[in-house]
Design a protein around this motif. Sequence first.
Motif, PDB file in Angstrom:
ATOM      1  N   HIS A  56       0.854  -1.165   0.099  1.00  0.00           N
ATOM      2  CA  HIS A  56      -0.004   0.091  -0.201  1.00  0.00           C
ATOM      3  C   HIS A  56       0.818   1.204   0.027  1.00  0.00           C
ATOM      4  O   HIS A  56       1.776   1.441   0.972  1.00  0.00           O
ATOM      5  CB  HIS A  56      -0.976  -0.008   1.176  1.00  0.00           C
ATOM      6  N   ARG A  57       0.670   2.041  -1.129  1.00  0.00           N
ATOM      7  CA  ARG A  57       1.595   3.226  -0.970  1.00  0.00           C
ATOM      8  C   ARG A  57       1.113   4.519  -1.118  1.00  0.00           C
ATOM      9  O   ARG A  57       1.499   5.650  -1.112  1.00  0.00           O
ATOM     10  CB  ARG A  57       2.135   3.318  -2.560  1.00  0.00           C
ATOM     11  N   TRP A  58      -0.553   4.688  -0.790  1.00  0.00           N
ATOM     12  CA  TRP A  58      -1.388   5.735  -0.819  1.00  0.00           C
ATOM     13  C   TRP A  58      -0.987   6.700   0.424  1.00  0.00           C
ATOM     14  O   TRP A  58      -0.879   6.121   1.506  1.00  0.00           O
ATOM     15  CB  TRP A  58      -2.716   5.576  -1.089  1.00  0.00           C
ATOM     16  N   THR A 211      12.233   2.290  10.964  1.00  0.00           N
ATOM     17  CA  THR A 211      11.963   2.518  12.243  1.00  0.00           C
ATOM     18  C   THR A 211      10.947   1.032  12.704  1.00  0.00           C
ATOM     19  O   THR A 211      10.069   0.736  11.911  1.00  0.00           O
ATOM     20  CB  THR A 211      11.370   3.636  12.991  1.00  0.00           C
ATOM     21  N   GLU A 212      11.246   0.795  13.987  1.00  0.00           N
ATOM     22  CA  GLU A 212      10.200  -0.206  14.468  1.00  0.00           C
ATOM     23  C   GLU A 212       8.670   0.202  14.328  1.00  0.00           C
ATOM     24  O   GLU A 212       7.844  -0.675  14.082  1.00  0.00           O
ATOM     25  CB  GLU A 212      10.672  -0.753  15.809  1.00  0.00           C
ATOM     26  N   ASP A 217       5.049   2.608   6.745  1.00  0.00           N
ATOM     27  CA  ASP A 217       4.972   4.024   6.246  1.00  0.00           C
ATOM     28  C   ASP A 217       6.451   4.580   5.786  1.00  0.00           C
ATOM     29  O   ASP A 217       6.432   5.568   5.265  1.00  0.00           O
ATOM     30  CB  ASP A 217       4.764   5.095   7.483  1.00  0.00           C
ATOM     31  N   ASN A 218       7.433   3.636   5.871  1.00  0.00           N
ATOM     32  CA  ASN A 218       8.686   4.141   5.598  1.00  0.00           C
ATOM     33  C   ASN A 218       8.740   3.688   3.742  1.00  0.00           C
ATOM     34  O   ASN A 218       8.198   2.642   3.405  1.00  0.00           O
ATOM     35  CB  ASN A 218       9.904   2.987   6.094  1.00  0.00           C
ATOM     36  N   VAL A 221       9.825   0.416   2.556  1.00  0.00           N
ATOM     37  CA  VAL A 221       8.948  -0.582   2.531  1.00  0.00           C
ATOM     38  C   VAL A 221       8.029  -0.503   1.593  1.00  0.00           C
ATOM     39  O   VAL A 221       7.658  -1.549   1.003  1.00  0.00           O
ATOM     40  CB  VAL A 221       8.168  -0.672   4.179  1.00  0.00           C
ATOM     41  N   LYS A 222       7.348   0.756   1.338  1.00  0.00           N
ATOM     42  CA  LYS A 222       6.505   0.867   0.398  1.00  0.00           C
ATOM     43  C   LYS A 222       6.752   0.493  -0.699  1.00  0.00           C
ATOM     44  O   LYS A 222       5.825  -0.017  -1.637  1.00  0.00           O
ATOM     45  CB  LYS A 222       5.907   2.324   0.703  1.00  0.00           C
ATOM     46  N   LYS A 223       8.125   0.710  -1.299  1.00  0.00           N
ATOM     47  CA  LYS A 223       8.497   0.596  -2.640  1.00  0.00           C
ATOM     48  C   LYS A 223       9.335  -0.977  -2.876  1.00  0.00           C
ATOM     49  O   LYS A 223       9.958  -1.157  -3.778  1.00  0.00           O
ATOM     50  CB  LYS A 223       9.329   1.843  -3.153  1.00  0.00           C
TER      51      LYS A 223
END
Length: 378
Positions: A56-58, A211-212, A217-218, A221-223
């Motif tokens: 999820h990237r929105w 971050t833990e 939201d990082n 991770v999103k990409k």
Amino acid sequence: MSTPSFGTLKYSLDSLQQKARERTVKTQNVEYDLETLIKRIGNKTIKLDPDYQRRHRWSPETSSRLIESVILNIPIPVIFISQDVDVDEEAAGNPRYTVIDGQQRLTAIFDFMKNELPLSELETLSELNGAYYKDLPPFLIRRLEERTIKCLRIDSTVDPQVKFDIFERLNTGSIKLESQELRNVTARGPFNDALKMMAKGENFRKLIQVTEKYPEDNTKVKKMEDVELALRFFALKIEGHDKIKKGFKEFLTASLNEFNKFSDSEIMSLTEQFEGYMNFLLEALGPQAFSKWRVESSSLKKMSNFNAAVYDAIAVGLASTVSIDELAKNRDSLTKSLKAAREELFRDAKFFEAVSGSVNDAAKVATRIKMFAERLAS
């Protein structure tokens, strides 16, 4: 390319007809009210995140604008869902569907109606900024629950590959898929699955500055950049930088396709090795092990907390020089050697050049890994 003659085409007609029958997509238009849709997502009847989907990237603002559109009854694009063919689930009267296109939209709606997303940056309904679903007046809750979403249900029982084809075609021209997101679609397999698990490792996330709290939201991770970094380690360690011929992206993709052929026991062993090296590096150099430094007035000044080129040099340089068994035996001396090598090499103009500029330049990749490995072995 020459155009096939009619005779050749006629000769291949049977093959064309067979392919057309096998790959023809059967569809059905359906509509779900949001109350039903959210319940089905909640009980996993509709699966939001199949393996080939992106994460999820929105942003919260983009998600909020969609919710505003839904409340105002503004039409939104059709959702594409595919019926799964799990016999046991169908026998239980609970057919399962996967979302082929519309994951970002449905995730936004689901998060809001589950009180996990406050509305923000709304212009037309600015009075609702800061509101959760539970805060809405009753008439708006009713409007949302009764709002219907058009879906195109795809029967992909003939050939499971068709859903992946549709996903790729539908996403052409939309938000650009990052390299690892594309590999997640086109290079599926057991090692790809293992990489996604490795990327969630607590110590690895600390090292790459995820971050833990709220890791999803990082941007990494999103990409799926975290997964690509794990793949990068294995590609450079196992395949070697000398195989970077056509380009780094192609090198990583080809490596992943090869790694997907590994046995379960090989993948388990490699996973343990990866975790072992990352745990050691965190202990030896701290969470900023892969930071970049430059010489300034004869001292070293930190430029960034994480740099992918430095990650190559240190992680792959270490793994290429020291076996996982040696880490435990020579922990203290290796820690001193690592710290000394990092400081010495950042004072070396040649090494600094090799971790600067284009991260994926083949010559620079080779130089930085070789220099760090040689310094560590000396």
